[in-house]
Design a protein around this motif. Structure first.
Motif, mmCIF file in Angstrom:
data_model
loop_
_atom_site.group_PDB
_atom_site.id
_atom_site.type_symbol
_atom_site.label_atom_id
_atom_site.label_comp_id
_atom_site.label_asym_id
_atom_site.label_seq_id
_atom_site.Cartn_x
_atom_site.Cartn_y
_atom_site.Cartn_z
ATOM 1 N N ARG A 1 93.197 51.385 68.492
ATOM 2 C CA ARG A 1 93.939 51.361 69.753
ATOM 3 C C ARG A 1 93.794 52.679 70.514
ATOM 4 N N THR A 2 93.119 53.658 69.932
ATOM 5 C CA THR A 2 92.980 54.969 70.574
ATOM 6 C C THR A 2 91.504 55.245 70.856
ATOM 7 N N PRO A 3 91.184 56.041 71.873
ATOM 8 C CA PRO A 3 89.781 56.297 72.224
ATOM 9 C C PRO A 3 89.028 57.056 71.118
ATOM 10 N N PRO A 4 87.685 57.019 71.164
ATOM 11 C CA PRO A 4 86.865 57.666 70.125
ATOM 12 C C PRO A 4 87.154 59.152 69.956
ATOM 13 N N LYS A 5 87.508 59.860 71.022
ATOM 14 C CA LYS A 5 87.798 61.294 70.907
ATOM 15 C C LYS A 5 88.918 61.546 69.912
ATOM 16 N N THR A 6 89.944 60.728 69.936
ATOM 17 C CA THR A 6 91.053 60.888 69.010
ATOM 18 C C THR A 6 90.712 60.312 67.642
ATOM 19 N N GLN A 7 89.970 59.220 67.607
ATOM 20 C CA GLN A 7 89.536 58.660 66.321
ATOM 21 C C GLN A 7 88.745 59.692 65.518
ATOM 22 N N ALA A 8 87.907 60.463 66.218
ATOM 23 C CA ALA A 8 87.053 61.445 65.544
ATOM 24 C C ALA A 8 87.836 62.597 64.939
ATOM 25 N N ALA A 9 89.110 62.743 65.317
ATOM 26 C CA ALA A 9 89.907 63.830 64.755
ATOM 27 C C ALA A 9 90.093 63.676 63.259
ATOM 28 N N LEU A 10 89.858 62.473 62.734
ATOM 29 C CA LEU A 10 90.032 62.230 61.300
ATOM 30 C C LEU A 10 88.751 62.464 60.499
ATOM 31 N N LEU A 11 87.622 62.649 61.187
ATOM 32 C CA LEU A 11 86.336 62.699 60.478
ATOM 33 C C LEU A 11 86.290 63.796 59.424
ATOM 34 N N GLU A 12 86.638 65.022 59.786
ATOM 35 C CA GLU A 12 86.567 66.134 58.837
ATOM 36 C C GLU A 12 87.531 65.929 57.688
ATOM 37 N N ALA A 13 88.727 65.445 57.990
ATOM 38 C CA ALA A 13 89.710 65.214 56.934
ATOM 39 C C ALA A 13 89.220 64.152 55.955
ATOM 40 N N MET A 14 88.586 63.108 56.468
ATOM 41 C CA MET A 14 88.118 62.027 55.602
ATOM 42 C C MET A 14 86.939 62.455 54.745
ATOM 43 N N GLN A 15 86.049 63.278 55.280
ATOM 44 C CA GLN A 15 84.845 63.658 54.552
ATOM 45 C C GLN A 15 85.051 64.876 53.665
ATOM 46 N N GLU A 16 85.588 65.955 54.227
ATOM 47 C CA GLU A 16 85.725 67.209 53.479
ATOM 48 C C GLU A 16 87.121 67.455 52.931
ATOM 49 N N HIS A 17 88.075 66.603 53.284
ATOM 50 C CA HIS A 17 89.474 66.780 52.859
ATOM 51 C C HIS A 17 90.005 68.138 53.313
ATOM 52 N N GLU A 18 89.706 68.480 54.555
ATOM 53 C CA GLU A 18 90.181 69.726 55.134
ATOM 54 C C GLU A 18 90.243 69.576 56.650
ATOM 55 N N VAL A 19 90.950 70.504 57.280
ATOM 56 C CA VAL A 19 91.106 70.491 58.732
ATOM 57 C C VAL A 19 90.786 71.882 59.257
ATOM 58 N N THR A 20 89.962 71.954 60.298
ATOM 59 C CA THR A 20 89.633 73.220 60.937
ATOM 60 C C THR A 20 90.299 73.269 62.306
ATOM 61 N N ALA A 21 91.076 74.324 62.538
ATOM 62 C CA ALA A 21 91.764 74.491 63.817
ATOM 63 C C ALA A 21 91.925 75.976 64.088
ATOM 64 N N GLY A 22 91.648 76.387 65.314
ATOM 65 C CA GLY A 22 91.788 77.787 65.684
ATOM 66 C C GLY A 22 90.910 78.716 64.873
ATOM 67 N N GLY A 23 89.748 78.237 64.453
ATOM 68 C CA GLY A 23 88.826 79.062 63.678
ATOM 69 C C GLY A 23 89.187 79.198 62.215
ATOM 70 N N LYS A 24 90.218 78.513 61.747
ATOM 71 C CA LYS A 24 90.629 78.569 60.349
ATOM 72 C C LYS A 24 90.535 77.180 59.727
ATOM 73 N N THR A 25 90.243 77.173 58.438
ATOM 74 C CA THR A 25 90.131 75.912 57.716
ATOM 75 C C THR A 25 91.291 75.781 56.737
ATOM 76 N N TYR A 26 91.929 74.627 56.770
ATOM 77 C CA TYR A 26 93.094 74.367 55.925
ATOM 78 C C TYR A 26 92.764 73.207 54.992
ATOM 79 N N LYS A 27 92.944 73.414 53.710
ATOM 80 C CA LYS A 27 92.688 72.380 52.719
ATOM 81 C C LYS A 27 93.837 71.376 52.686
ATOM 82 N N LEU A 28 93.504 70.117 52.467
ATOM 83 C CA LEU A 28 94.508 69.082 52.325
ATOM 84 C C LEU A 28 94.888 68.923 50.855
ATOM 85 N N ASP A 29 96.093 68.488 50.617
ATOM 86 C CA ASP A 29 96.541 68.274 49.243
ATOM 87 C C ASP A 29 95.787 67.099 48.634
#
Length: 348
Positions: free
Chosen positions: A135-163
């Protein structure tokens, strides 16, 4: 309870309690299914595939028309596990920062100094329900790509690991309905399974009516922990893969690649794009999990054939000719399994 025989360890350094872990896995899966069954009527195959995805450290995409208890099923599954759970309702105006988080300016009340702090979004959890992800455009859908593949999130030049463990269980309505955005191929490939949720039988629908129009109320208890799930995932990877089953997987995946010289004769006409190597990897891994859940110490051809549909369904793009003739991706997978059927008797 089905008691699986011992599993061969991958290396000498692996723990020797594989049989106990396998038995615990079977018992835990049965306990989870029992808890989910208190709320959800039927959908046994869908629940099994959700459990296989979790045991395989993969993500799962559920597709079906509204009202088939997709969201309820995932929420109930989360309640049966000691995992942090967040739900995101995807809408056309949802922004990527609403998922991953954003930097905010915060002022120290004592010094008056301002600094940027990262406010974590709902993706920082262990089980994420991405409700109506298309229900959301591809730009927002893609926000999950890094989390799904690497189990981490990069924001503001920093990488945060997911539990860990971390899973994305997404739901979507059929693409043909209005107001939906098809998922990009790169993101669809990140899902282990594409599960089609079908209508319930008449008897199941009768029970649904009885439960939802009366005073019936069911409580769900958490019966599995995150530490147990991580241990089960390691046990799954140590399940042996017989050579003839591996050959069947390779033959099947490569047969539906039109660019492969050994593809099926009908593939060039009916398939635009075929599955990549991730399909082979995940079909094998999911089949190992299914074998353990059914009390077997090794993968069989039945495992890979049963899971070929949810693994390949979103990785095959049919041609215009196939669509014009009313040929679905599931029809192509059935034809593939039928073509490879003689190899089953020969291998055994």
């Amino acid at each position: 309870m089905v008691q699986p025989p011992p599993i061969e360890s991958g290396t000498a350094s692996e723990p020797a309690d594989d049989a106990a872990k396998a038995a615990e896995l079977v018992k835990s899966c049965q306990a989870v299914r029992q808890q989910v069954g208190r709320v959800v009527v039927g959908q046994e195959d869908v629940i099994e595939q959700l459990l296989i995805a979790i045991l395989s450290r993969g993500h799962c995409l559920l597709e079906g028309v509204p009202g088939l208890a997709k969201t309820l099923m995932i929420r109930t599954l989360a309640e049966s596990m000691h995992l942090k759970f967040h739900r995101i309702q995807f809408t056309p105006d949802l922004m990527p920062g609403d998922i991953t988080g954003t930097d905010i300016i915060q002022e120290d009340p004592e010094t008056g100094r301002r600094e940027l702090l990262f406010e974590r979004g709902p993706v920082f959890t262990q089980m994420l329900l991405a409700d109506e992800i298309n229900r959301t455009p591809p730009k927002t859908q893609a926000a999950l790509l890094e989390a799904m593949q690497e189990h981490e999130v990069t924001a503001g030049g920093k990488t945060y690991k997911l539990d860990e463990p971390f899973f994305v269980l997404a739901t979507q309505n059929p693409i043909e309905q209005e107001g939906t955005y098809p998922l990009p191929e790169a993101q669809r490939d990140r899902f282990l399974f594409h599960v089609v949720v079908d209508y319930p039988s008449r008897e199941e629908e009768s029970e649904i009516v009885d439960r939802t129009t009366s005073t019936f109320d069911a409580t769900v208890q958490a019966v599995v922990t995150g530490e147990q799930i991580i241990a089960f995932q390691k046990t799954v990877r140590r399940v042996p893969l017989p050579p003839h089953v591996k050959e069947w997987v390779l033959d099947a995946v490569r047969a539906v690649r039109p660019s492969d010289p050994n593809c099926a004769p009908w593939a060039k006409e009916l398939i635009e794009w075929g599955p990549g190597p991730r399909a082979s990897q995940q079909l094998v891994l999911a089949s190992k999990a299914r074998a353990l859940m059914h009390g077997r110490p090794h993968v069989t051809l039945d495992d890979v054939q049963k899971l070929a549909f949810p693994v390949l369904r979103h990785r095959i793009v049919p041609t215009f000719t196939a669509e014009a003739d009313g040929i679905t991706v599931d029809d192509l997978i059935r034809r593939l399994i039928k073509d490879l059927a003689p190899k089953k008797s020969g291998a055994l």
